[in-house]
Write a protein that holds these residues in place. Structure first.
Motif, short mmCIF file in Angstrom:
data_model
loop_
_atom_site.label_atom_id
_atom_site.label_comp_id
_atom_site.label_asym_id
_atom_site.label_seq_id
_atom_site.Cartn_x
_atom_site.Cartn_y
_atom_site.Cartn_z
N GLU A 33 0.84 -1.21 0.00
CA GLU A 33 0.00 0.00 0.00
C GLU A 33 0.88 1.26 0.00
N GLY A 34 0.54 2.21 -0.87
CA GLY A 34 1.34 3.43 -0.97
C GLY A 34 1.10 4.38 0.21
N PHE A 35 2.14 5.07 0.61
CA PHE A 35 2.01 6.10 1.65
C PHE A 35 2.99 7.22 1.32
N SER A 36 2.84 8.33 2.02
CA SER A 36 3.67 9.50 1.74
C SER A 36 5.05 9.29 2.38
N ILE A 37 6.09 9.25 1.56
CA ILE A 37 7.39 8.90 2.16
C ILE A 37 8.05 10.10 2.84
N GLN A 38 7.54 11.30 2.57
CA GLN A 38 8.01 12.52 3.23
C GLN A 38 9.55 12.60 3.25
N SER A 39 10.14 12.80 4.42
CA SER A 39 11.58 13.09 4.47
C SER A 39 12.48 11.95 3.99
N ILE A 40 11.93 10.77 3.82
CA ILE A 40 12.76 9.67 3.29
C ILE A 40 13.27 10.07 1.90
N ALA A 41 12.44 10.87 1.20
CA ALA A 41 12.81 11.29 -0.16
C ALA A 41 14.04 12.21 -0.18
N LYS A 42 14.39 12.77 0.98
CA LYS A 42 15.56 13.66 1.03
C LYS A 42 16.85 12.93 0.65
N VAL A 43 16.89 11.62 0.88
CA VAL A 43 18.08 10.85 0.51
C VAL A 43 18.18 10.77 -1.02
N GLN A 49 25.41 0.41 -6.72
CA GLN A 49 24.98 -0.17 -8.00
C GLN A 49 23.56 -0.72 -7.90
N SER A 50 22.74 -0.45 -8.88
CA SER A 50 21.39 -1.03 -8.88
C SER A 50 21.49 -2.53 -9.11
N PRO A 51 20.98 -3.35 -8.18
CA PRO A 51 21.02 -4.79 -8.39
C PRO A 51 20.08 -5.23 -9.50
N PHE A 52 19.14 -4.33 -9.87
CA PHE A 52 18.16 -4.71 -10.90
C PHE A 52 18.70 -4.48 -12.31
N THR A 53 19.39 -3.34 -12.51
CA THR A 53 19.84 -2.99 -13.87
C THR A 53 21.36 -3.07 -14.02
N GLY A 54 22.08 -3.16 -12.91
CA GLY A 54 23.54 -3.18 -12.98
C GLY A 54 24.14 -1.78 -13.11
N GLU A 55 23.27 -0.76 -13.21
CA GLU A 55 23.77 0.61 -13.37
C GLU A 55 24.44 1.10 -12.08
N GLN A 56 25.62 1.75 -12.23
CA GLN A 56 26.30 2.35 -11.07
C GLN A 56 25.67 3.73 -10.84
N ILE A 57 24.87 3.88 -9.81
CA ILE A 57 24.14 5.13 -9.58
C ILE A 57 25.08 6.18 -8.99
N VAL A 58 25.83 5.78 -7.98
CA VAL A 58 26.88 6.61 -7.39
C VAL A 58 28.07 5.68 -7.11
N SER A 59 29.26 6.28 -6.95
CA SER A 59 30.45 5.45 -6.70
C SER A 59 30.37 4.79 -5.33
N LYS A 60 31.25 3.82 -5.13
CA LYS A 60 31.33 3.12 -3.85
C LYS A 60 31.66 4.12 -2.72
N LYS A 61 32.57 5.05 -3.05
CA LYS A 61 32.98 6.05 -2.06
C LYS A 61 31.81 6.97 -1.69
N THR A 81 28.69 6.18 -1.90
CA THR A 81 27.71 5.36 -1.17
C THR A 81 28.07 5.30 0.31
N LYS A 82 29.36 5.14 0.57
CA LYS A 82 29.83 5.13 1.96
C LYS A 82 29.38 6.41 2.67
N ARG A 83 29.52 7.53 1.97
CA ARG A 83 29.19 8.82 2.60
C ARG A 83 27.69 9.01 2.76
N LEU A 84 26.91 8.58 1.77
CA LEU A 84 25.45 8.71 1.89
C LEU A 84 24.95 7.86 3.07
N ASN A 85 25.51 6.66 3.21
CA ASN A 85 25.10 5.81 4.32
C ASN A 85 25.54 6.39 5.67
#
Ligand code: GLN
Length: 303
Positions: A56-66, A212-224, A226-230
């Motif tokens: 069921e869909g809901f408003s993701i609000q601040s989660i979208a900030k990522v 990396q997207s596990p679905f398409t294999g596309e590298q969305i952001v670098s490994k480095k 990703t470390k910082r976003l997490n």
């Protein structure tokens, strides 16, 4: 016990622990039932586990900030950190208090001031900001049906005094460049994105998969990157409750006032949970309890 059985067992605690209040400062959010509950987990090798209202869909609000942060970081790289810091704030998500002493530089991109600066950055890059944002979300999730909840966006636009104040205050320090109404409009649409727990877990899975997207294999952001976003999610994703979340759950995570929380274990899995009643810090009350049980009984935490 298998994972699905553990999800059901953890959910059984809900009636006794469903305290908290559904957000109403954005009036449209108050219409959501307090008894709603969903959880969806997906592993980087694409095993999926679901329970309750997970579709069921809901408003993701601040989660979208990522997601907006990821887009801005892709474009600005290190330059971005001149306009927004990466320190935990210890203050509520919509606080103005530190901006004065910090010279208009938000403590982090997860609170409202930081997310507004990130949106301001994106307005300089995107030809059609809302369309480009949704296209990015569609590419991450592989799901073209994800969109804005226009009622929620309109409801937030009508009750935006505090975010408008944050924008004007930061503008006085030279840290906002675009028109206030245009910026608010984009920010309110961002926060109004509607997703189910399943869509949310799938959308964020690239952050559990070294960018990396596990679905398409596309590298969305670098490994480095990703470390910082997490790291930012770990330290700032639950505002002045980020310490408590690390203590109890032990994963990088991001909450929203729609009652969702997404959390992930690098190189392992992503989990999204939804329970609308919020605790006094604006985070899903049962969502936190559930994830605490989840990392104790199913997946490991990062610690
Ligand atoms: N759209 C909300 C606001 O700006 C987001 C807050 C949240 O989810 N913590 O107030």
């Amino acid at each position: 016990m298998n994972v699905n059985e553990i999800l059901a067992k953890l959910h059984a605690k809900l009636p006794a622990e469903n305290t908290g209040v559904v957000a109403s400062y954005i009036p449209e959010l108050a219409h959501v039932g307090s008894e709603k509950f969903g959880v969806h987990a997906v592993t980087v090798d694409q095993r999926e586990y679901s329970f309750g209202d997970a579709q069921e869909g809901f408003s993701i609000q601040s989660i979208a900030k990522v997601l907006s942060l990821t887009m801005a970081y892709q474009r600005e790289n290190q330059e971005l950190w001149k306009r927004v810091d990466v320190e935990p704030s210890g203050t509520p998500f919509n606080s103005l208090i530190q901006l004065e002493s910090d010279g208009g530089i938000p403590r982090n991109p997860m609170n409202n001031s930081g997310a507004l600066v990130v949106c301001d950055v994106l307005l300089n890059y995107l030809a059609d900001p809302k369309k480009d944002l949704l296209a990015f979300v569609h590419s991450l999730s592989g799901d073209q049906s994800i969109g804005f909840n226009e009622k929620v966006a309109a409801s937030e636009r009508e009750t935006s005094s505090r975010n408008r104040a944050l924008i004007e205050f930061m503008r006085s320090f030279g840290n906002i460049h675009n028109d206030t109404e245009r910026l608010l409009d984009f920010y309110c649409s961002l926060c109004s994105i509607e997703m189910s727990c399943q869509q949310l877990a799938q959308t964020f899975l690239f952050l559990a998969n070294e960018g990396q997207s596990p679905f398409t294999g596309e590298q969305i952001v670098s490994k480095k990157m990703t470390k910082r976003l997490n790291a930012i999610m770990q330290l700032c994703g639950l505002y002045d409750e980020a310490g408590e979340f690390a203590f109890r759950v032990g994963l990088p995570g991001k909450s929203g006032v729609g009652g969702g929380i997404v959390a992930l274990r690098p190189r392992d899995y992503c989990v999204a949970v939804w329970s609308p009643p919020l605790n006094p810090k604006g985070n899903s009350n049962f969502g936190m309890t559930f994830l605490e049980g989840f990392t104790s009984e199913v997946g490991d935490s990062i610690f």
